[in-house]
Scaffold this motif. Structure first.
Motif, PDB file in Angstrom:
ATOM      1  N   TRP A   1     -23.533  -8.076  -6.557  1.00 22.83           N
ATOM      2  CA  TRP A   1     -23.755  -8.942  -7.710  1.00 22.83           C
ATOM      3  C   TRP A   1     -23.949  -8.111  -8.973  1.00 22.83           C
ATOM      4  O   TRP A   1     -24.512  -7.027  -8.940  1.00 22.83           O
ATOM      5  N   LYS A   2     -23.515  -8.652 -10.078  1.00 29.51           N
ATOM      6  CA  LYS A   2     -23.662  -7.971 -11.364  1.00 29.51           C
ATOM      7  C   LYS A   2     -24.502  -8.814 -12.311  1.00 29.51           C
ATOM      8  O   LYS A   2     -24.681 -10.025 -12.134  1.00 29.51           O
TER       9      LYS A   2
ATOM     10  N   TYR B   1     -27.909  -9.953 -10.191  1.00 29.28           N
ATOM     11  CA  TYR B   1     -28.397  -8.828  -9.391  1.00 29.28           C
ATOM     12  C   TYR B   1     -29.748  -9.177  -8.772  1.00 29.28           C
ATOM     13  O   TYR B   1     -30.629  -9.748  -9.418  1.00 29.28           O
TER      14      TYR B   1
ATOM     15  N   LYS C   1     -32.377  -2.130 -12.016  1.00 30.97           N
ATOM     16  CA  LYS C   1     -31.015  -2.624 -12.156  1.00 30.97           C
ATOM     17  C   LYS C   1     -30.069  -1.812 -11.283  1.00 30.97           C
ATOM     18  O   LYS C   1     -30.098  -0.580 -11.296  1.00 30.97           O
ATOM     19  N   GLN C   2     -29.257  -2.504 -10.508  1.00 32.98           N
ATOM     20  CA  GLN C   2     -28.159  -1.904  -9.749  1.00 32.98           C
ATOM     21  C   GLN C   2     -28.589  -0.652  -8.981  1.00 32.98           C
ATOM     22  O   GLN C   2     -27.986   0.400  -9.106  1.00 32.98           O
TER      23      GLN C   2
END
Length: 733
Positions: free
Chosen positions: A218-219, A223, A297-298
């Motif tokens: 997911w972006k 996320y 994040k990520q």
């Protein structure tokens, strides 16, 4: 299915299952949040809002072990049953035996908990997931959108059932929304049926989410949602549990082989979702190991994660703070502090990757050639040691100024050095392990911790953008260090170590060693000394498995994973104790009939966990327990500048050792309890705790349900339970 398989289960639980609830902003206009209109499922926005509500109910959190949450690494009932903390939990207290007949010393209720609160009741959460699945499946949105929502819902349902499975071995499987009727619910299904059901839900989840998540995950704002990789990683955890001694008493090799083949195949799909070991350039003294917990994040390491923020305010719906930082920080920086047991501090590997020779816990592992200096436990240790613990003289920086709260606190957070040594008022207390009459330096006073848990800390030396707001003067109910750091429930390192374990169990030890090497490489070891691993792991299955369990213990310390490993492998007694009324199928026949002997592991039953502290040396005498009476400062002793983990360590630690040698003494502090005569007591995890019984409250509310073998049946005059978690079938099949 057998005829007459629907039994009277419980009207109380059925009543819980008949409720719904939503709290997301999409439904704010609904005056009755317990009765959500079916029209919300006609739109993707409504489905998404309802799904977000399910996430809020089911995601792990920093709250300690309960019916709702898994252990987070705190000193909860699970953490205090391991080497990580001292102090007898209910599971290991030798003086108290848990009861299924009384509310006094009651066995914990992870089955039903508060039947009047749908969010706290496991089956209340499952009921809402089933409600969601049914309406989405029947709704008018596109199949592509349905797959996205259903894939996440199936994962959440599997997560709820997995947490029941690991405690009870078999529970009722409910897949539909039930009416509030005494005859609505099913009896307990066998563990085998529960495993099959969970795996099926996870495979559905993985398949449905593949189109959206196998291209890197997911972006953006999505996320943190579960992915194909999340589902397959949890599937691996379930397969490992099913192959482990707790459920696999005869060591059925087919279970290990099935798990290995499935997990090896699934690894490519997990990787395709963007997961991998977190690393960074310039990995210095385990900085990558520390920094991976601070990536909001990520983060490739975060396979299953709960996201937080540092929003603060009065009753804000979007306020979701992580309190871990506040819990672990010293009191003179606004925290509470968590006290690591000396057992685990002493057990961590040395700098060569081997276990200290003084430990004697894993006898099939090679011991270190480096001498362990008990008085200076920070010398020559595994890089992860310095990111897991904090001792006097360690830098532990933060963004803020705690002297704004109390003028006697150290002022400069960006250069904060922990000085938590203590002194005593009375010389007789200086050698007394039970004495609490010490006073700690730097305004720590009576809020003293011998060795702090530092794991998962937002250290300003490695994170230039702190994820917390330090609030010196609390004006809106906010407290220092409520952080936006995520909670990672399932890391990619666990994916690899789960795979290593099943590879070893399936006699592919060379493969297992390869995954161990990857974990050790990220920790800071190199191929030059085989990543600190001994040479016989690829040829000795018991030694290989022992090395894997030791690696898990170190890698996942204070992450809430150790107790599950101890139960899976029955390491409190080796699986040798007989549960009253258990059939022969419960007898451990694999692993030579004793997992501890086979592994070379010293059983935890019969051991004690002590603590340690560092007091001022005898030559400085005693002093009043007051701020400003520090004997070292009075004597003009200049403190060491503080170990900076951004720099080369060897010379710094040598200098700190010299400072300790001149000024401090390691002292044993009582950890586990003693009796009224001050005689040591020892851990005692009773064999029936490997599968929990249902407490009297749950039994009273569920008149027709079977009690677990080994536990007294509250509904049947205290007779032995009849439900067999290891049976191939149950009344429900």
């Amino acid at each position: 299915m057998k005829k007459n398989n629907i039994k009277i289960f419980c009207i109380a639980l059925a009543s819980v299952m008949s409720l719904t609830s939503c709290s997301d902003s999409f439904l704010e206009d609904k005056k009755n949040n317990d009765n959500v209109g079916t029209e919300i499922y006609e739109f993707t926005s409504g489905c998404n809002g309802r799904l977000n509500d399910l996430y809020s109910w089911c995601l792990p959190a920093i709250n300690g072990q309960s019916s709702k949450y898994s252990s987070d690494g705190s000193a909860d009932i699970c953490g205090k049953s391991t080497e990580e903390y001292s102090g007898f939990s209910d599971f290991v207290n030798p003086q108290i035996e848990l009861s299924s007949m009384s509310t006094t010393n009651s066995v914990p209720d992870y089955f039903m908990n508060n039947s009047g609160n749908i969010q706290e009741a496991v089956y209340g959460r499952i009921r809402n997931i089933n409600d969601f699945i049914g309406y989405v499946e029947a709704g008018p949105i596109s199949q592509e959108d349905k797959d996205v929502y259903l894939g996440q819902a199936y994962f959440l349902r599997a997560w709820c059932y997995y947490n029941l499975l690991k405690w009870y071995g078999g529970v009722p499987i409910v897949t539909e929304v039930l009416e509030a009727s005494e005859t609505s619910l099913k009896p307990r299904s066998s563990a085998k049926a529960c495993v099959t059901f969970i795996l099926d839900d996870l495979q559905k989840s993985a398949t449905m989410l593949a189109a959206k998540t196998k291209n890197g995950g997911w972006k953006g704002s999505d996320y943190g949602r579960v992915t194909t990789g999340t589902a397959l990683a949890l599937k691996g955890r379930v397969l490992l549990l099913w192959a482990s001694p707790l459920f696999n008493r005869a060591n059925d090799m087919q279970r290990w082989t099935n798990a290995y083949e499935a997990m090896q195949k699934d690894l490519a799909d997990i990787n395709a979702c963007g997961y991998g070991l977190y690393n960074e350039s310039g990995n210095i003294n385990g900085s990558a190991f520390a920094n991976m917990f601070l990536q909001s994040k990520q983060n490739p390491e975060a396979v299953f994660v709960t996201l937080y923020n540092n929003v603060q305010g009065d009753g804000l719906d979007n306020q979701k703070n992580n309190r871990w930082e506040r819990d672990i920080r010293p009191a003179n920086t606004g925290g509470g502090g968590k006290n690591a047991s000396a057992m685990l501090v002493d057990m961590f590997p040395m700098a060569d990757g081997k276990i200290p020779a003084t430990v004697g816990t894993y006898t099939k592992l090679e011991t270190s050639s480096i001498t362990y200096e008990n008085a200076y436990p920070f010398m020559n240790r595994d890089p992860r040691f310095y990111r897991t613990f904090a001792l006097p003289g360690f830098r532990w920086t933060y963004n803020g100024n705690a002297s704004e709260k109390d003028k006697n606190n150290p002022a400069d957070g960006k250069n904060y050095v922990l000085w938590n040594y203590v002194w005593y008022k009375n010389a007789n207390d200086m050698g007394n392990a039970e004495s609490g009459s010490s006073y700690a330096a730097d305004n720590l006073g009576n809020s003293k911790v011998g060795v702090y848990v530092r794991k998962k800390s937002d250290d300003a030396d490695i994170n230039g953008s702190p994820l917390y707001n330090y609030v010196a003067n609390d004006t809106k109910g906010a407290a220092p260090f409520y952080s936006a750091a995520p909670l990672i429930e399932l890391r990619y390192a666990e994916v690899l170590l789960n795979l290593a374990e099943v590879a070893c169990g399936a006699e592919h030890m060379d493969v297992a060693v390869g995954y161990l090497q990857k974990i050790r490489e990220r920790a800071g070891y190199t191929a030059e000394n085989n990543y600190g691993l001994q040479s016989n792991l690829a040829s000795d299955q018991a030694a290989c498995m022992s090395a894997i369990l030791y690696e898990r213990q170190i890698e996942f310390a204070y992450e809430g994973k150790r107790f599950d490993d101890l139960r899976r492998w029955m390491l409190f007694d080796g699986g040798t104790e007989r549960v009253a009324g258990a059939p022969n199928t419960w007898t451990l026949t694999g692993w030579g009939g004793n997992t501890c002997t086979w592994l070379g592991f010293k059983p935890l039953n019969g051991q004690r966990r002590e603590n340690m502290e560092f007091r001022t040396a005898d030559k400085f005498g005693t002093a009043d327990p007051e701020y400003g009476k520090d004997p070292l400062i009075k004597a003009g002793v200049e403190r060491y500048k503080g170990v900076d983990f951004r720099l080369e360590l060897t010379s710094q630690l040598t200098d700190l050792k010299t400072w300790y040698k001149n000024n401090l003494v390691r002292k044993m502090k009582k950890g586990d309890g003693r009796d009224a005569n001050h005689t040591d007591l020892y851990m005692n995890f009773r064999a029936r705790y490997y599968f929990l019984g249902l407490c009297s409250g749950a039994m009273n509310a569920t008149k027709g349900i079977q009690q677990t073998i080994g536990w007294e049946d509250y509904n049947n005059g205290g007779a032995n339970g009849t439900f067999d978690p290891l049976a191939e079938n149950s009344e429900a099949e």
